[in-house]
Write an enzyme that holds these catalytic residues in place. Sequence first.
Site, short mmCIF file in Angstrom:
data_model
loop_
_atom_site.label_atom_id
_atom_site.label_comp_id
_atom_site.label_asym_id
_atom_site.label_seq_id
_atom_site.Cartn_x
_atom_site.Cartn_y
_atom_site.Cartn_z
N GLU A 48 0.86 -1.19 0.00
CA GLU A 48 0.00 0.00 0.00
C GLU A 48 0.90 1.25 0.00
O GLU A 48 1.93 1.27 0.70
CB GLU A 48 -0.84 -0.05 1.29
CG GLU A 48 -1.78 1.09 1.54
CD GLU A 48 -2.49 0.94 2.91
OE1 GLU A 48 -2.07 0.09 3.75
OE2 GLU A 48 -3.48 1.65 3.14
N LYS A 119 -9.71 1.66 -1.66
CA LYS A 119 -9.86 1.03 -0.33
C LYS A 119 -11.20 1.39 0.30
O LYS A 119 -11.53 2.58 0.45
CB LYS A 119 -8.72 1.48 0.56
CG LYS A 119 -8.65 0.82 1.93
CD LYS A 119 -7.40 1.33 2.67
CE LYS A 119 -7.15 0.62 3.99
NZ LYS A 119 -5.89 1.08 4.62
N CYS A 152 -4.97 -3.49 2.83
CA CYS A 152 -4.66 -3.48 4.26
C CYS A 152 -5.88 -3.72 5.15
O CYS A 152 -6.38 -4.81 5.22
CB CYS A 152 -3.91 -2.20 4.63
SG CYS A 152 -2.92 -2.44 6.13
C1 ACM Z 1 -3.82 0.15 7.31
O1 ACM Z 1 -4.95 -0.11 6.89
N1 ACM Z 1 -2.89 0.64 6.54
C2 ACM Z 1 -3.46 -0.13 8.72
#
Ligand code: ACM
Length: 275
Positions: A48, A119, A152
Amino acid sequence: MLREIIRETTVRIAVYQNQPVFGEIEHNLNRVLDDLSEHQFDLLVLPELFATGYLFADSAEAAALADTAGEGVTFTRLRELAESKDAIVIYGFPEKKGDKLFNSSLAILPDGGFHCYQKIHLFDTEKAIFLPGETGFFVIEHQGVRIGMMICFDWRFPESARKLALAGAQIICHPANLVLPHCPDAMITRALENNVFTITADRIGDESRGGKHVHFIGTSRIIAPNGVILAEIGDTETGFRMVEIDPVEADNKIITARNDIFRDRRPEYYWKDEC
Ligand code: ACM
């Protein structure tokens, strides 16, 4: 010829773990490209926000480091990598779309085409920087291999991996900047409960900016549908790991003579009491 025969059934899937210097896009990108130059793979997952760093002071700073999907130096150089390796390259980046900012991942195909995932589940201070994603979860089919993306903190919501697996994903690609300690082991469960391969690409190191501090736990992993860890990178090292897999293994959801973990689902009992 041998490679062509092997390629009919197996795919070389790879993970790279880094330690970016915040804001130094060219430096971070060069480091990754130098490290990967000698390696061969069919599918590579990078972390990420791998080229920018994570802890933006505010959304103006994130916007200054963000790219429109399919534009910018990060995209251009990774598209060259995808084309030269004849591979799919997946990476996380801050995405600018009009006046909106998303924490996104891009899958670049060997022909330079791309797909962008934004995301959905933002973590902690990310909520002050980014908007929750609007693309939804989707599956990319390339040469018969079906790939999904999540980013993530999406791991903390089992629906993310489930949605991708129910949509047919054989390999879930998971760019990450992990902070909480539970994710590497939770991903064993995500792989097992969906009978899919997972690739979590994380980073290491610390960032202290704008009065905030974050420590990243590394532990990037490639996990098989039976929960076995096929490859791992430690919590203090950077580097590359590759394994050769048969994605078709993820299509068979039968675990006993009488149990198919997808056909046995009873969705009518799962959502009734949702508040
Ligand atoms: C995250 O979602 N980068 C902890």
